[in-house]
Design an enzyme around this catalytic site. Structure first.
Site, PDB file in Angstrom:
ATOM      1  N   GLU A  22      32.520  26.480  42.841  1.00 28.08           N
ATOM      2  CA  GLU A  22      33.775  27.085  43.271  1.00 28.08           C
ATOM      3  C   GLU A  22      33.828  27.249  44.783  1.00 28.08           C
ATOM      4  O   GLU A  22      34.893  27.350  45.357  1.00 28.08           O
ATOM      5  CB  GLU A  22      33.934  28.452  42.590  1.00 28.08           C
ATOM      6  CG  GLU A  22      35.286  29.092  42.770  1.00 28.08           C
ATOM      7  CD  GLU A  22      35.424  30.368  41.961  1.00 28.08           C
ATOM      8  OE1 GLU A  22      36.567  30.778  41.709  1.00 28.08           O
ATOM      9  OE2 GLU A  22      34.383  30.959  41.584  1.00 28.08           O
ATOM     10  N   SER A  63      33.545  40.492  43.393  1.00 31.46           N
ATOM     11  CA  SER A  63      33.882  41.536  44.365  1.00 31.46           C
ATOM     12  C   SER A  63      32.887  41.558  45.517  1.00 31.46           C
ATOM     13  O   SER A  63      31.761  41.050  45.410  1.00 31.46           O
ATOM     14  CB  SER A  63      33.901  42.903  43.677  1.00 31.46           C
ATOM     15  OG  SER A  63      32.590  43.296  43.314  1.00 31.46           O
ATOM     16  N   SER A  85      43.905  32.179  35.336  1.00 31.67           N
ATOM     17  CA  SER A  85      44.873  31.406  36.136  1.00 31.67           C
ATOM     18  C   SER A  85      45.348  30.181  35.372  1.00 31.67           C
ATOM     19  O   SER A  85      44.546  29.440  34.794  1.00 31.67           O
ATOM     20  CB  SER A  85      44.236  30.970  37.456  1.00 31.67           C
ATOM     21  OG  SER A  85      43.824  32.090  38.208  1.00 31.67           O
ATOM     22  N   GLN A 140      40.131  28.804  33.072  1.00 35.18           N
ATOM     23  CA  GLN A 140      38.774  29.368  33.048  1.00 35.18           C
ATOM     24  C   GLN A 140      38.754  30.667  32.268  1.00 35.18           C
ATOM     25  O   GLN A 140      39.409  31.634  32.648  1.00 35.18           O
ATOM     26  CB  GLN A 140      38.305  29.606  34.488  1.00 35.18           C
ATOM     27  CG  GLN A 140      36.962  30.322  34.605  1.00 35.18           C
ATOM     28  CD  GLN A 140      36.500  30.426  36.039  1.00 35.18           C
ATOM     29  OE1 GLN A 140      36.347  29.432  36.728  1.00 35.18           O
ATOM     30  NE2 GLN A 140      36.291  31.641  36.511  1.00 35.18           N
ATOM     31  N   GLY A 141      37.996  30.724  31.187  1.00 33.75           N
ATOM     32  CA  GLY A 141      37.893  31.916  30.357  1.00 33.75           C
ATOM     33  C   GLY A 141      36.619  32.686  30.636  1.00 33.75           C
ATOM     34  O   GLY A 141      35.669  32.619  29.841  1.00 33.75           O
ATOM     35  N   SER A 174      36.546  36.228  32.899  1.00 36.61           N
ATOM     36  CA  SER A 174      36.753  37.674  33.000  1.00 36.61           C
ATOM     37  C   SER A 174      37.357  38.261  31.730  1.00 36.61           C
ATOM     38  O   SER A 174      38.161  37.629  31.045  1.00 36.61           O
ATOM     39  CB  SER A 174      37.661  38.000  34.187  1.00 36.61           C
ATOM     40  OG  SER A 174      37.061  37.638  35.404  1.00 36.61           O
TER      41      SER A 174
END
Length: 382
Positions: free
Chosen positions: A234, A359, A150, A115-116, A118
Site C-alpha cells: 500500500e 493510525s 472503499s 478490501q475487507g 477493518s
C-alpha cells in the site's frame, strides 16, 4: 543521492503523457475507463515479467506513469485496489491457479476489488477481527461485518481477512479469502455518509457469504502474514502519485493565500514554505525507500509523514481563506445539504488522515518496537 530518471524513463513518461492527453477527456464512466486503461496496456505494467500484466516497465517507469496519471486530471481510479494491493499480494503469495484466475481480469480492467479488513471493533488493531469463515466442504461460509470499505458498492470481489479457526486469538487462526460480491441476500453494502457529504466508504455485512476453498491465499491460518504483506504494498509506487495530488492542492492553497492577501503575513508565508519543503522531503524519502525490502519501518515512516502533512495543509487552507472558508457556495436544502469547494473538502477529508490506513499511534509503535528495538508496551495498559 541521485533521484533522477534515465533517458529511457523520460521517453516512457512522454509516451504516457501523450496517451493520457489523447484519452483522459472525462467522458468515460469509471468502469469503462478501467477497461480503456486495460485495453491500452496501462494496468499492471510491472507484472509483465511474471507473465500476467500488460506492457513491461521498470520500477522507475512505473513511478513515471503514476506521476503522469496524477498530473493529467484523468478520472479517479476504481481499479487501484485490485491493481496496487491485491495483485502484488497474489504475485508474492498466491498459487499459480489463483494468479491465472484473478490477475488477467484485473489487468484488463474487467474485475474491481475492495478490501475487507477493518471492523467496528478492529480498525487499527487489525488482529482483533471477528468476521468468521467456517469450512463447509469445498467452500467457506463467511459471517461478520466490515467497515470503511472503499468502493464496495462498485466492487466485483472483496479480499477478506477472517477467522477460520474457532476460538483463536489475535493474529492466530486468520485466513485471507477472496469473496465474490455478487451474492444477493448474503452480502449487503451500506454507504457511509461522511463529513464531506460523499460516500466513498461503506459498511459490508456478510451473512453466510460463500468463498471457494481454493480462493484462500497463503493457506488456511496464513492470513496474518498475507495481510501484513499487502499493507506493505500500500505504501509503494502509489505514494509518489499521491504526492503529485498533494502538490496540486498546495498550489491551490498558495493561490488562495495570494488572492486573500494572507500571504502578506510572515507566519503564513513561513508555513507555506514549510509545507513545500516537507513535500520535497517526502518525495525524496519515497524514492529512497522504493524497491527496498526488509525495511520494516519505511511504510510507517511514510504514513506518519504524509498523514500529518496533509492534515496541516487542510488547516492552512482554512486559515488563508479566513471567514469565507466557513461559507458554502450553495444554500442548504433537504436534497443536497451542502456542496463543498476543493479546499473545504480538503480540510474535512484530511481530518481522518492520521487515523485511516493505520493510525499515527500504531505507526509509532511499529517504529519503536520493530525498528528501534524498544521494549513492547505492556498488555492491558490504557
Amino acid at each position: 543521492m541521485d533521484f533522477g530518471f534515465t533517458a529511457g524513463d523520460e521517453a516512457f513518461r512522454a509516451e504516457a503523457r501523450a496517451w493520457l492527453v489523447a484519452h483522459a477527456d472525462g467522458t468515460h464512466d469509471r468502469r469503462t475507463w478501467e477497461r480503456t486503461l486495460g485495453k491500452a496496456g496501462w494496468i499492471g505494467i510491472g507484472w509483465a515479467r511474471d507473465g500476467y500484466g500488460n506492457r513491461t516497465a521498470t520500477l522507475t517507469q512505473q513511478v513515471a506513469w503514476a506521476e503522469e496519471y496524477a498530473s493529467s486530471g484523468a478520472p479517479a481510479r476504481s481499479g487501484h485496489i485490485g491493481e496496487n494491493l491485491l495483485a502484488p499480494t497474489l504475485l508474492a503469495h498466491g498459487t499459480d491457479e489463483q494468479k491465472a484466475r484473478f490477475l488477467p481480469p484485473i489487468a484488463a480492467g474487467e474485475e474491481l476489488w475492495c478490501q475487507g479488513y477493518s471492523e467496528p471493533d478492529a480498525g487499527s488493531d487489525l488482529a482483533g477481527v471477528r468476521t468468521a469463515a467456517e469450512r463447509e466442504g469445498t467452500e467457506y461460509r463467511v459471517t461478520g461485518q466490515k467497515i470503511w470499505t472503499s468502493l464496495a458498492h462498485e466492487a466485483d470481489w472483496c479480499f477478506v481477512l477472517a477467522r477460520t479457526e474457532a476460538g483463536s486469538h489475535r493474529h492466530h487462526g486468520l485466513s485471507f479469502l477472496l469473496v465474490p460480491m455478487d451474492q444477493p441476500g448474503r452480502i449487503e453494502v451500506r454507504p457511509i455518509r461522511q463529513l464531506t457529504g460523499t460516500s466513498e466508504f461503506n459498511e459490508v455485512f456478510f451473512d453466510g457469504a460463500r468463498a471457494r476453498a481454493e480462493h484462500v491465499v497463503g493457506g488456511e491460518g496464513g492470513g496474518w502474514k498475507v495481510a501484513m504483506s499487502l499493507l506493505g504494498f500500500e505504501r509503494g509506487v502509489s505514494t509518489l502519485a499521491q504526492q503529485i495530488g498533494f502538490a496540486q492542492e498546495l498550489g491551490q492553497v498558495v493561490r488562495a493565500a495570494v488572492a486573500t492577501g494572507a500571504v502578506a503575513d510572515p507566519v503564513v508565508r513561513e508555513r507555506l514554505v514549510r509545507q513545500w519543503a516537507e513535500l520535497r522531503v517526502m518525495r525524496w524519502n519515497a524514492l529512497r525507500t522504493l524497491g527496498r525490502s526488509g525495511d520494516a519501518g519505511a511504510p510507517s515512516v511514510a504514513k506518519l509523514l504524509w498523514g500529518g502533512w496533509h492534515q496541516r495543509l487542510g488547516e492552512l487552507a482554512m486559515l488563508v481563506r479566513g471567514a469565507e472558508a466557513t461559507v458554502g457556495p450553495r444554500h442548504w436544502s433537504a436534497a443536497e445539504p451542502y456542496e463543498l469547494d476543493a479546499l473545504q473538502h480538503l480540510f474535512l477529508f484530511s481530518r481522518a488522515d492520521t487515523i485511516y490506513g493505520g493510525s499515527d499511534q500504531v505507526q509509532r509503535t511499529i517504529i519503536a518496537e520493530r525498528v528501534l528495538g524498544l521494549p513492547r508496551e505492556p498488555k492491558g495498559v490504557v
